[in-house]
Scaffold this active site. Structure first.
Site, PDB file in Angstrom:
ATOM      1  N   ASP A  45       0.837  -1.201   0.000  1.00 41.16           N
ATOM      2  CA  ASP A  45       0.000   0.000   0.000  1.00 41.16           C
ATOM      3  C   ASP A  45       0.875   1.256   0.000  1.00 41.16           C
ATOM      4  O   ASP A  45       0.365   2.376  -0.084  1.00 41.16           O
ATOM      5  CB  ASP A  45      -0.998   0.007   1.150  1.00 41.16           C
ATOM      6  CG  ASP A  45      -0.366  -0.097   2.534  1.00 41.16           C
ATOM      7  OD1 ASP A  45       0.879  -0.133   2.624  1.00 41.16           O
ATOM      8  OD2 ASP A  45      -1.124  -0.155   3.515  1.00 41.16           O
ATOM      9  N   SER A  46       2.195   1.073   0.022  1.00 45.91           N
ATOM     10  CA  SER A  46       3.128   2.176  -0.219  1.00 45.91           C
ATOM     11  C   SER A  46       2.881   2.823  -1.568  1.00 45.91           C
ATOM     12  O   SER A  46       3.332   3.952  -1.814  1.00 45.91           O
ATOM     13  CB  SER A  46       4.575   1.670  -0.147  1.00 45.91           C
ATOM     14  OG  SER A  46       4.755   0.526  -0.969  1.00 45.91           O
ATOM     15  N   LYS A 112      -0.688  -9.540   3.493  1.00 49.64           N
ATOM     16  CA  LYS A 112       0.040  -8.975   4.633  1.00 49.64           C
ATOM     17  C   LYS A 112      -0.878  -8.070   5.427  1.00 49.64           C
ATOM     18  O   LYS A 112      -1.600  -7.251   4.851  1.00 49.64           O
ATOM     19  CB  LYS A 112       1.274  -8.194   4.175  1.00 49.64           C
ATOM     20  CG  LYS A 112       2.073  -7.551   5.327  1.00 49.64           C
ATOM     21  CD  LYS A 112       3.470  -7.148   4.905  1.00 49.64           C
ATOM     22  CE  LYS A 112       3.511  -5.929   4.026  1.00 49.64           C
ATOM     23  NZ  LYS A 112       3.040  -4.693   4.719  1.00 49.64           N
ATOM     24  N   GLU A 181       9.500  -3.951  10.683  1.00 52.40           N
ATOM     25  CA  GLU A 181       9.908  -2.656  10.148  1.00 52.40           C
ATOM     26  C   GLU A 181      10.375  -1.736  11.261  1.00 52.40           C
ATOM     27  O   GLU A 181       9.667  -1.531  12.252  1.00 52.40           O
ATOM     28  CB  GLU A 181       8.759  -1.994   9.385  1.00 52.40           C
ATOM     29  CG  GLU A 181       9.131  -0.634   8.801  1.00 52.40           C
ATOM     30  CD  GLU A 181       8.095  -0.063   7.857  1.00 52.40           C
ATOM     31  OE1 GLU A 181       8.303   1.076   7.383  1.00 52.40           O
ATOM     32  OE2 GLU A 181       7.084  -0.737   7.583  1.00 52.40           O
TER      33      GLU A 181
END
Length: 266
Positions: A45-46, A112, A181
């Site tokens: 979704d970046s 994810k 992350e």
């Protein structure tokens, strides 16, 4: 290379060979990443930031994600395709199942989800229905407004202890992969050793089972000019995009990327 499956990734972890992952949003780059030997393509979704120009990932819809998953699928021959469930797409169990089905039917091999222990029930239900799940922990961009910005997570002992416990619990619930992350390198190493499933890092040091970067970041493309600490520009010294992609794969496999300078301490 032969088609990459979850079994392939599990075997790489057991052998100690690093897994390579890059974000990918279209057919052309899917083909290029295949040529370079990238094992996992993350339709992230970046895309809301690097393709659509938003200041966060929050505006991205499941329909937009499915469009890009289908685009990547058409250019892909070998890699495993991992797709993000975007903001609030898993707010309820019913939404989680229906939105995951949309992404899998578009061509994803795995979905994810961002979060922590509260994801356990969703992961269990998805796994029971044939949907492999990667749990995204640490800095979770969809929760940026709760976190107060893009900050390293797990730096104090209580947070670290909770993250380790949550990772083990999510594996037990049926998660097939973890993505960490912006967590301290030492903590990421401990979690990678504590679970049997592959652990992919971004800003999490070199001792995870694999690495991921945003494609545009590692090609030196940015519309903001802000480059995260964990990013390396692989276009430097290369004469083509294809060479840069190959350099990324080679350095991850050789464990020369990430370096100490790309990680965080507690």
């Amino acid at each position: 290379m032969p088609a990459i499956t979850l079994t392939t990734l599990q075997s790489l972890k057991q052998k100690g060979e690093k897994i390579t992952m890059l974000t990918c949003y279209d057919a052309t780059f899917a083909h290029a990443c295949n040529e370079a030997g990238v094992e996992v393509l993350l339709v992230g979704d970046s895309l809301g930031m690097v393709l659509q120009g938003h200041d966060s990932t929050l505006p991205v819809t499941t329909a937009e994600m499915a469009y890009h998953v289908a685009s990547v699928k058409r250019g892909n021959s070998d890699a495993l395709i991992l797709a993000d469930l975007p903001f609030m797409a898993n707010a309820t169990l019913e939404q989680t199942l229906s939105n995951s089905a949309m992404l899998m039917q578009a061509g994803a091999h795995m979905v994810k989800v961002e979060g922590a222990l509260w994801l356990a029930e969703s992961i269990r239900l998805l796994a029971e229905r044939g949907v492999p799940v990667c749990a995204h922990m640490g800095l979770t961009p969809q929760a940026v407004n709760i976190l107060g910005g893009y900050k390293v997570q797990g730096r104090n002992e209580n947070q670290a202890r909770q993250m380790r416990a949550d990772a083990i619990s999510l594996e037990q619930a049926g998660a097939a992969m973890l993505l960490l992350e912006c967590v301290p390198s030492e903590l990421a190493a401990e979690i990678s050793q504590a679970v049997k499933i592959p652990v992919i890092g971004i800003g999490a040091g070199a001792e995870t089972d694999g690495q991921v970067l945003v494609l545009h970041d590692m090609l030196g493309l940015s519309i903001t000019g802000r480059v995260p600490k964990f990013v390396k520009n692989f276009m430097l010294g290369q004469d083509s995009v294809q060479s840069a992609l190959q350099a990324y794969v080679n350095e991850v496999k050789a464990v020369t990327f990430p370096g100490i300078e790309h990680g965080f301490s507690a």
